[in-house]
Enzyme design. Sequence first.
Site, short mmCIF file in Angstrom:
data_model
loop_
_atom_site.label_atom_id
_atom_site.label_comp_id
_atom_site.label_asym_id
_atom_site.label_seq_id
_atom_site.Cartn_x
_atom_site.Cartn_y
_atom_site.Cartn_z
N HIS A 183 67.29 50.46 49.11
CA HIS A 183 68.74 50.29 49.22
C HIS A 183 69.10 48.84 49.49
O HIS A 183 70.10 48.33 48.98
CB HIS A 183 69.30 51.18 50.32
CG HIS A 183 69.43 52.59 49.88
ND1 HIS A 183 70.21 52.94 48.82
CD2 HIS A 183 68.84 53.72 50.32
CE1 HIS A 183 70.12 54.24 48.65
NE2 HIS A 183 69.28 54.73 49.54
N ARG A 290 65.53 60.01 36.40
CA ARG A 290 64.23 60.44 36.93
C ARG A 290 64.50 61.40 38.08
O ARG A 290 64.81 60.97 39.19
CB ARG A 290 63.45 59.23 37.45
CG ARG A 290 62.93 58.28 36.38
CD ARG A 290 62.19 57.13 37.06
NE ARG A 290 61.33 56.41 36.16
CZ ARG A 290 61.58 55.18 35.70
NH1 ARG A 290 62.67 54.55 36.08
NH2 ARG A 290 60.72 54.56 34.90
N ASN A 449 56.07 52.41 29.97
CA ASN A 449 55.24 52.17 31.16
C ASN A 449 53.93 52.94 31.03
O ASN A 449 52.84 52.40 31.23
CB ASN A 449 55.97 52.64 32.44
CG ASN A 449 57.33 51.99 32.60
OD1 ASN A 449 57.57 50.93 32.03
ND2 ASN A 449 58.21 52.61 33.35
N ASP A 450 54.06 54.22 30.69
CA ASP A 450 52.84 55.01 30.50
C ASP A 450 52.19 54.74 29.16
O ASP A 450 50.95 54.70 29.07
CB ASP A 450 53.16 56.51 30.63
CG ASP A 450 53.15 56.95 32.08
OD1 ASP A 450 52.14 56.67 32.76
OD2 ASP A 450 54.13 57.55 32.54
N CYS A 497 62.87 53.69 27.04
CA CYS A 497 63.36 53.78 28.41
C CYS A 497 62.37 53.20 29.43
O CYS A 497 62.64 53.22 30.63
CB CYS A 497 63.71 55.21 28.78
SG CYS A 497 62.28 56.30 28.74
C1 PEP Z 1 57.57 55.38 31.31
O1 PEP Z 1 56.45 55.86 31.42
O2 PEP Z 1 57.84 54.38 30.60
C2 PEP Z 1 58.70 55.98 32.04
C3 PEP Z 1 59.93 55.56 31.85
O3 PEP Z 1 58.40 56.96 32.94
P1 PEP Z 1 57.90 56.64 34.45
O4 PEP Z 1 57.96 55.16 34.64
O5 PEP Z 1 58.83 57.38 35.34
O6 PEP Z 1 56.52 57.18 34.42
MG MG Z 2 56.17 57.77 32.39
#
Ligand code: PEP
Ligand code: MG
Length: 577
Positions: A183, A290, A449-450, A497
């Site tokens: 925050h 999320r 990200n994954d 995303c």
């Molecule tokens: C991702 O994997 O890019 C994603 C947006 O999901 P998270 O970062 O919550 O795993």
């Molecule tokens: Mg992910």
Amino acid sequence: MPTFKGTIASQGISIAPIIKYLVESIEDLEVSDCRFNTDEEARLDDALEKYIVLLSETKKFAPETEREMLEAYELIAQSLVEETKELARNEKICAELALKKVYLKYRESFKSSGSSLIALREADLRSIAASLANYLRGREPKSTLSVHGKIVVAEDVTPTDVIKFAKDGVKGVVTMKGGVTSHAAIIARGNDIPYIIIPDLRLENINNGDIAILDALDGSLVVNPGEKEVENYRVKVARFEELKSILRRSAFAKASTLDNQVIDVLCNIRDIEEARAASTGGCDGIGLFRVEFLYMTRDKPPGEETLYTAFTKVAEFFEGKTVVIRAPDLGADKPLPYIPLKEENPFLGLRGIRLLLEYSKEIFTPFLKAFLRAQRSHGNLRLLLPMVTTVREVLETGELLTMVAEDSFERMATSNIRIGVMVETPAAALMVDKLADTGLIKFVSYGTNDLTQYTLAVDRGNANVSYLYDELDPALLRLLEVSVSKALKKRIEVEVCGEMASKVPAVPVLLGLGVKGLSVNPAQVGLVKYVISKLNASNLGKDLVSKVLNASDVEESRHIIKEYLLSIGLKELNPWL
Ligand code: PEP
Ligand code: MG
């Protein structure tokens, strides 16, 4: 001239004298001299009363978006004090020791969750407990300390501290603890206060009054800089100030390229507070809600009603705009206390859609019911499936959705629900056309990200291999190219995303690949829209994408992108390249 490197929590740059803001942390609270007295409960009530006064004073000048958080703080403080009173009474220990014990108990359970998401919320609890401890010790908060025109350096800061700093005209904040989505960081971003987090900062090497350059564009703190450096930074500050008002204006316009390609710039959020803030920040909608936090802070899964309330609130903030709700991506880095999994390699285990289908009765069904109800009442929701690897997972979700629909009207309506697959695995990336052939999928959203972690075989949270983790690695770009062109051929919408969408050098590459929606951190909306507005989409494939796809490594692809952006005259983007 010591220079420290850290993580940027709120962008900006400033030059100012340092003020050390030392507040005793709850972990360091000295309790050895403390004895039980009959007035422990009264002392706790008194501390709580003073804390509530502080919160309501803060509320008077807090931005609208932070008021709900301050109200939540009051409720948390009340239950913390209740539990502390009970412990002090039962164990006949002093209020300070009881408070510390209660705090540590919660900290341990937060820690054992292993989740970075929950660890960030632990910061809220820590700050409330520390404030109560200060009142118990008869100390007033540091409200008399003037931070006007200074850079605050502290071990940690609370959200109430940051609200006060903003009111006082602080020049920047540096802390050792905290996270970019705490925050305190959200408030700093909302108030344009440059803020970086430097875990290995040495407070003893810094003195009050030392002049420092806080560069929260490249994440550095330079203490007692030389004359030449000060001069360079003054130029950078002036440029950034100029650009800032442009970026602010960009945030509220629809993003389109020079050749009139409209791109949706949506936002990623984790909870209702972030949604509320994002709704006033220029986001064209929500590209990723999320929802995992709703699952990880309880000792059993949230019921349909809790989920429905959360979904409808976000839907209301974004009335008339898209809101993408991700089905909970649980397991791996988001473990659940009520589903203990013993797995050798949880990132390749029961996570995301696999876990949802396995625990369909307990988790997926109530989630889908709440989603359908919220969609029926608001109409702007989309459903996103996490960690998909097979066509079967999509088909099974479709079957479950039809079963969950309560009446024939709803069953018919489910066929119009916009379902999307999150492309986070090479399997999903390569099978995107077959996923589309199910007829159930209307869009894909690349979770880079994954996808980066699984493509490059680099654990996204492992510091030992973080030098290998880069979304601009040509291997990832090649996979994206293959996958996005398959998706476009099947005429399904393509969004990104992952964090990649918020990064300046990635934006032209993604647009060049044909991506039409970017879901970014709310603080980056203006910057991303600004970059989009400077690009000519029809040139990107030939002038940029074909070249980066041919790069041998990530250094080369970064170099190509930088040269390209500079060649089209975007020198002002240099700090981000
Ligand atoms: C991702 O994997 O890019 C994603 C947006 O999901 P998270 O970062 O919550 O795993
Ligand atoms: Mg992910």
